[in-house]
Write a protein that holds these residues in place. Structure first.
Motif, PDB file in Angstrom:
ATOM      1  N   UNK A  23       0.946  -1.354  -0.119  1.00  0.00           N
ATOM      2  CA  UNK A  23      -0.292   0.213  -0.053  1.00  0.00           C
ATOM      3  C   UNK A  23       0.810   1.419   0.216  1.00  0.00           C
ATOM      4  N   UNK A  24       1.204   1.425  -0.626  1.00  0.00           N
ATOM      5  CA  UNK A  24       2.250   2.642  -1.634  1.00  0.00           C
ATOM      6  C   UNK A  24       1.806   4.046  -0.693  1.00  0.00           C
ATOM      7  N   UNK A  25       0.269   4.331  -1.238  1.00  0.00           N
ATOM      8  CA  UNK A  25      -0.486   5.672  -0.323  1.00  0.00           C
ATOM      9  C   UNK A  25      -0.240   5.463   1.058  1.00  0.00           C
ATOM     10  N   UNK A  26      -0.041   4.166   1.622  1.00  0.00           N
ATOM     11  CA  UNK A  26      -0.394   4.477   3.310  1.00  0.00           C
ATOM     12  C   UNK A  26       1.290   4.704   3.361  1.00  0.00           C
ATOM     13  N   UNK A  27       2.007   4.370   2.913  1.00  0.00           N
ATOM     14  CA  UNK A  27       4.159   4.418   3.732  1.00  0.00           C
ATOM     15  C   UNK A  27       3.520   6.280   3.100  1.00  0.00           C
ATOM     16  N   UNK A  28       3.183   6.810   1.867  1.00  0.00           N
ATOM     17  CA  UNK A  28       3.475   7.965   2.043  1.00  0.00           C
ATOM     18  C   UNK A  28       2.843   9.008   2.412  1.00  0.00           C
ATOM     19  N   UNK A  29       1.112   8.746   3.472  1.00  0.00           N
ATOM     20  CA  UNK A  29       0.785   8.834   4.599  1.00  0.00           C
ATOM     21  C   UNK A  29       1.548   8.810   5.845  1.00  0.00           C
ATOM     22  N   UNK A  34       8.316  11.780   0.442  1.00  0.00           N
ATOM     23  CA  UNK A  34       9.565  11.984  -0.334  1.00  0.00           C
ATOM     24  C   UNK A  34      10.449  10.277   0.208  1.00  0.00           C
ATOM     25  N   UNK A  35      10.390  10.535   2.081  1.00  0.00           N
ATOM     26  CA  UNK A  35      10.036   9.301   2.431  1.00  0.00           C
ATOM     27  C   UNK A  35       9.002   7.688   1.799  1.00  0.00           C
ATOM     28  N   UNK A  36       8.081   8.274   2.108  1.00  0.00           N
ATOM     29  CA  UNK A  36       7.489   7.269   2.251  1.00  0.00           C
ATOM     30  C   UNK A  36       7.291   6.885   0.648  1.00  0.00           C
ATOM     31  N   UNK A  37       7.899   7.143  -0.419  1.00  0.00           N
ATOM     32  CA  UNK A  37       8.064   6.876  -1.567  1.00  0.00           C
ATOM     33  C   UNK A  37       8.991   6.388  -2.117  1.00  0.00           C
ATOM     34  N   UNK A  38      10.476   6.500  -1.135  1.00  0.00           N
ATOM     35  CA  UNK A  38      11.432   5.681  -1.220  1.00  0.00           C
ATOM     36  C   UNK A  38      11.243   4.765  -0.824  1.00  0.00           C
ATOM     37  N   UNK A  42      11.216   0.880  -2.422  1.00  0.00           N
ATOM     38  CA  UNK A  42      12.313  -0.218  -1.854  1.00  0.00           C
ATOM     39  C   UNK A  42      11.980  -1.531  -1.173  1.00  0.00           C
ATOM     40  N   UNK A  43      10.503  -1.272  -0.501  1.00  0.00           N
ATOM     41  CA  UNK A  43       9.776  -2.712  -0.291  1.00  0.00           C
ATOM     42  C   UNK A  43       9.070  -3.492  -1.383  1.00  0.00           C
ATOM     43  N   UNK A  44       8.603  -2.665  -2.654  1.00  0.00           N
ATOM     44  CA  UNK A  44       8.152  -3.201  -3.873  1.00  0.00           C
ATOM     45  C   UNK A  44       8.920  -4.165  -4.702  1.00  0.00           C
ATOM     46  N   UNK A  45      10.268  -3.522  -4.522  1.00  0.00           N
ATOM     47  CA  UNK A  45      11.649  -4.274  -5.416  1.00  0.00           C
ATOM     48  C   UNK A  45      11.222  -5.476  -4.161  1.00  0.00           C
TER      49      UNK A  45
END
Length: 97
Positions: A23-29, A34-38, A42-45
């Motif tokens: 859940x990319x948006x949760x990490x960004x939230x 900046x850090x959430x996107x990185x 990393x998690x997706x990879x």
């Protein structure tokens, strides 16, 4: 990047999803744009790396196959916590089913 932060991001980014996914948006939230996107990348990879691991199925069940993959993945990434490995394993199992 700090191993504790990665472990936290894996558990947070996958853990509360009904269908296992990052859940990319949760990490960004939680961590900011900046850090959430990185962290999301990393998690997706890491999930993609685990899903792409080869396996000789033989007569293994899905659960045994996931355990096989995650055992090998944990050797490649000893910095990952048991909780983080479990969440990545949920994604692997969902992708293999």
């Amino acid at each position: 990047m700090d191993a504790d932060r990665i472990n936290e991001a894996i558990v947070t980014g996958i853990g509360e999803t009904g269908i296992p996914r990052v859940d990319r948006q949760r990490l960004i939230d939680l961590y900011g744009e900046s850090e959430g996107s990185v962290l999301a990348e990393r998690v997706v990879a890491m999930v993609q790396e685990a899903v792409a691991m080869p396996i000789e199925w033989g007569d293994m069940t899905l659960a045994e196959g996931v355990n096989n993959i995650m055992g090998r993945f944990s050797q490649l990434h000893p910095e990952l916590s048991p909780e983080a490995l479990q969440e990545i394993g949920r994604c692997v199992g969902w992708n293999l089913r």
